[in-house]
Design a protein around this motif. Structure first.
Motif, PDB file in Angstrom:
ATOM      1  N   LYS A  64       0.838  -1.212   0.000  1.00  0.00           N
ATOM      2  CA  LYS A  64       0.000   0.000   0.000  1.00  0.00           C
ATOM      3  C   LYS A  64       0.866   1.253   0.000  1.00  0.00           C
TER       4      LYS A  64
ATOM      5  N   ARG B 266      -0.050  17.584  12.368  1.00  0.00           N
ATOM      6  CA  ARG B 266       1.315  17.074  12.188  1.00  0.00           C
ATOM      7  C   ARG B 266       1.868  17.380  10.794  1.00  0.00           C
TER       8      ARG B 266
ATOM      9  N   THR C  49      -2.657   7.874   4.633  1.00  0.00           N
ATOM     10  CA  THR C  49      -1.449   8.030   3.819  1.00  0.00           C
ATOM     11  C   THR C  49      -1.750   8.879   2.592  1.00  0.00           C
TER      12      THR C  49
ATOM     13  N   ILE D 245       4.548  -0.766  12.991  1.00  0.00           N
ATOM     14  CA  ILE D 245       3.461   0.036  13.584  1.00  0.00           C
ATOM     15  C   ILE D 245       2.076  -0.462  13.186  1.00  0.00           C
ATOM     16  N   ASP D 246       1.944  -1.039  11.993  1.00  0.00           N
ATOM     17  CA  ASP D 246       0.626  -1.509  11.550  1.00  0.00           C
ATOM     18  C   ASP D 246       0.348  -2.958  11.946  1.00  0.00           C
TER      19      ASP D 246
ATOM     20  N   ALA E 211       7.770   9.947  15.179  1.00  0.00           N
ATOM     21  CA  ALA E 211       8.343   9.128  14.104  1.00  0.00           C
ATOM     22  C   ALA E 211       7.199   8.785  13.152  1.00  0.00           C
TER      23      ALA E 211
ATOM     24  N   GLU F 167       1.227   5.970  19.140  1.00  0.00           N
ATOM     25  CA  GLU F 167       0.741   6.278  17.782  1.00  0.00           C
ATOM     26  C   GLU F 167      -0.473   5.430  17.389  1.00  0.00           C
TER      27      GLU F 167
HETATM   28  C1  S3P Z   1       2.526   4.837   6.249  1.00  0.00           C
HETATM   29  C2  S3P Z   1       3.060   5.232   7.444  1.00  0.00           C
HETATM   30  C3  S3P Z   1       2.535   4.817   8.747  1.00  0.00           C
HETATM   31  C4  S3P Z   1       1.589   3.602   8.626  1.00  0.00           C
HETATM   32  C5  S3P Z   1       0.633   3.748   7.493  1.00  0.00           C
HETATM   33  C6  S3P Z   1       1.382   3.903   6.173  1.00  0.00           C
HETATM   34  C7  S3P Z   1       3.120   5.337   4.992  1.00  0.00           C
HETATM   35  O1  S3P Z   1       1.800   5.883   9.310  1.00  0.00           O
HETATM   36  O2  S3P Z   1       0.884   3.422   9.832  1.00  0.00           O
HETATM   37  O3  S3P Z   1      -0.209   2.619   7.401  1.00  0.00           O
HETATM   38  O4  S3P Z   1       2.822   4.796   3.923  1.00  0.00           O
HETATM   39  O5  S3P Z   1       3.900   6.306   5.063  1.00  0.00           O
HETATM   40  P1  S3P Z   1       2.542   7.039  10.190  1.00  0.00           P
HETATM   41  O6  S3P Z   1       3.444   7.790   9.325  1.00  0.00           O
HETATM   42  O7  S3P Z   1       1.384   7.902  10.689  1.00  0.00           O
HETATM   43  O8  S3P Z   1       3.226   6.303  11.291  1.00  0.00           O
END
Ligand code: S3P
Length: 446
Positions: free
Chosen positions: A23, A128, A97, A321-322, A168, A345
């Motif tokens: 993704k 942010r 995103t 994180i996901d 982050a 987060e």
């Molecule tokens: C993503 C960054 C992450 C992630 C999201 C996809 C990206 O979010 O949780 O599913 O593609 O840059 P954060 O930047 O808010 O941590």
């Protein structure tokens, strides 16, 4: 329309499958293709609701995007600085995103864009990205709590900034870098801890001048020379390691299972789940490693076996994180206690994921303790009770994680609305059922 699914105890999982494209990489390939000169051909693009929202928005901004009969998406880019004011509101659906990256991209253009999204996206913080983009010259019209719907009033004279990320976040980093594309001079982002670096890798792949240096404190400094002439490229999108984690955990938990997941991205800044599962005792191996468009890729072989609880270091959070929802399911079946920290987060994802996980575990008869930014899970050392009705809360990963729990639980697990799975993993239930799972639509209530 809500799709109610139930997942019942599964037989052995076997097979050799591909999961849909990554993704994060799919969004970035479309965005950079749209501002490159000439044609970008994207093979393996994730055809999910989130990515299609980004494609539609880029179309409204002037790029031409077409899907060939061969499944390859061809993007005719407009060149850096060539985007045009959209005539419609850009509806980013469920996609944080897509929203954040595009808000960054348009901020350095001399026109106004309106962004909105679904109820989940409209609840997510946008300050942010707005804070650094304001410093570059953009202005915002938004509700006081800086959420969608909002208008970005792009600037005619963007200024390059040096910005230290307070959290982050690869989305915030990428929003600033994408704003830096149409900004003269060098845009610099300092991140306290490395986050997924797909934007940096792909900017380099498209021919932009990107510098990455590591700091003594373990962070990174990323520079981008503005107004580059980037030209169209061929991109092959690897399988999404975040999507692959669902069948991987299922195969670990269903006794006797053995599966191979083909062509999965194993970028170390995404692969924290596989490292953690190995620490829990999982039999997971990378085979046939290769490099695709600057990204490391491998086939992932997974064999079932007993897992034990672990303490997951908070420093690993950006690299997985996901994956906490599906890790929580693995932990629920492991022997002993799993302690997760540094999860603040998770409260601002598609749902308040920390609470959503804790509630889902409670509904499944699993003992867990939710803290401000932590979760302790007491594993059942085998099948958890299950039997719960889980509210997906417009969060695809909550829906998928608890469908996996249902595959090993004593009693079926019910999901109130699984339609949101299409935001990241179209065909999830079919793929899992092809491996041996039994995920079905609930019969209509009389
Ligand atoms: C993503 C960054 C992450 C992630 C999201 C996809 C990206 O979010 O949780 O599913 O593609 O840059 P954060 O930047 O808010 O941590």
């Amino acid at each position: 329309m809500a799709t109610q699914l139930m997942s019942i105890r599964s037989g052995v999982l076997e097979g050799d499958v591909r999961v849909p494209g990554d993704k994060s990489i799919s969004h970035r390939a479309l965005i950079l293709g749209a501002v490159a000169v000439g044609e970008t051909a994207i093979d393996g693009l994730l055809e999910s609701d989130d990515v299609m929202c980004t494609a539609a928005a880029l179309g409204a901004l002037g790029a031409r995007i077409e899907r060939g009969d061969d499944g390859v998406y061809r993007v005719q880019g407009v060149g850096v600085g060539g985007l045009a004011a959209p005539e419609t509101v850009l509806d980013m659906g469920n996609s944080g995103t897509g929203a954040r990256l595009l808000i960054g991209l348009v901020a350095s253009h001399p026109f106004t864009c309106h962004f909105t999204g679904d109820a989940s996206l409209r609840a997510r913080p946008m300050a942010r990205v707005a804070t650094p983009l304001r410093r570059m010259g953009a202005r915002f019209v938004a509700p006081p709590e800086m959420r969608l719907p909002l208008a970005v009033i792009g600037t005619e004279m963007p200024v390059p900034i040096t910005y230290r990320l307070p959290v982050a976040s690869a989305q915030v980093k990428s929003a600033i870098l994408f704003a830096g594309l149409n900004t003269p001079g060098v845009t610099t982002v300092m991140e306290p801890a490395p986050t997924r670096d797909h934007s940096e890798i792909m900017l380099g792949h498209f021919g932009a001048e990107v510098g990455v240096t590591e700091t003594n404190e373990g962070g990174r400094v990323i520079t981008l020379a503005g107004q580059p002439e980037i030209s169209g490229r061929e991109i092959s999108v690897p399988g999404d390691p975040s999507s692959a984690a669902f069948p991987a955990v299922a195969a670990l938990l269903v006794p006797g299972s053995e599966i191979v997941l083909r062509g999965i991205g194993i970028n170390p800044l995404r692969a924290g789940i596989y490292e953690t599962l190995r620490e829990m005792g999982a039999d997971i191996s990378y085979r046939n490693r290769r490099q695709v468009a600057g990204e490391p890729v491998a086939d992932i072989a997974v064999r079932a076996g007993a897992l034990r609880g672990v303490d997951v270091p908070p420093e690993r959070a950006p690299a997985m994180i996901d994956e906490y929802p599906v890790l929580a399911v693995a932990a629920a079946c492991a022997e002993g206690t799993t302690r997760l920290n540094g999860l603040g987060e998770l409260r601002v994802k598609e749902s308040d994921r920390l609470t959503a996980i804790a509630e889902g575990l409670a509904a499944s008869g699993v003992k867990a303790e939710e803290g401000e930014d932590s979760l302790i899970i007491h594993g059942a050392g085998g099948a958890p009770p299950g039997g719960g009705r889980i509210e997906s809360q417009l969060d695809h990963r909550i829906a998928m994680a608890f469908l996996i729990l249902g595959m090993v639980a004593d009693k079926p697990v019910h999901i109130d609305d699984a339609s949101v799975i299409d935001t990241s993993f179209p065909g999830f239930a079919e793929l899992m059922n092809g491996l041996g799972a039994e995920i079905r639509e609930e019969p209509e209530a009389a």
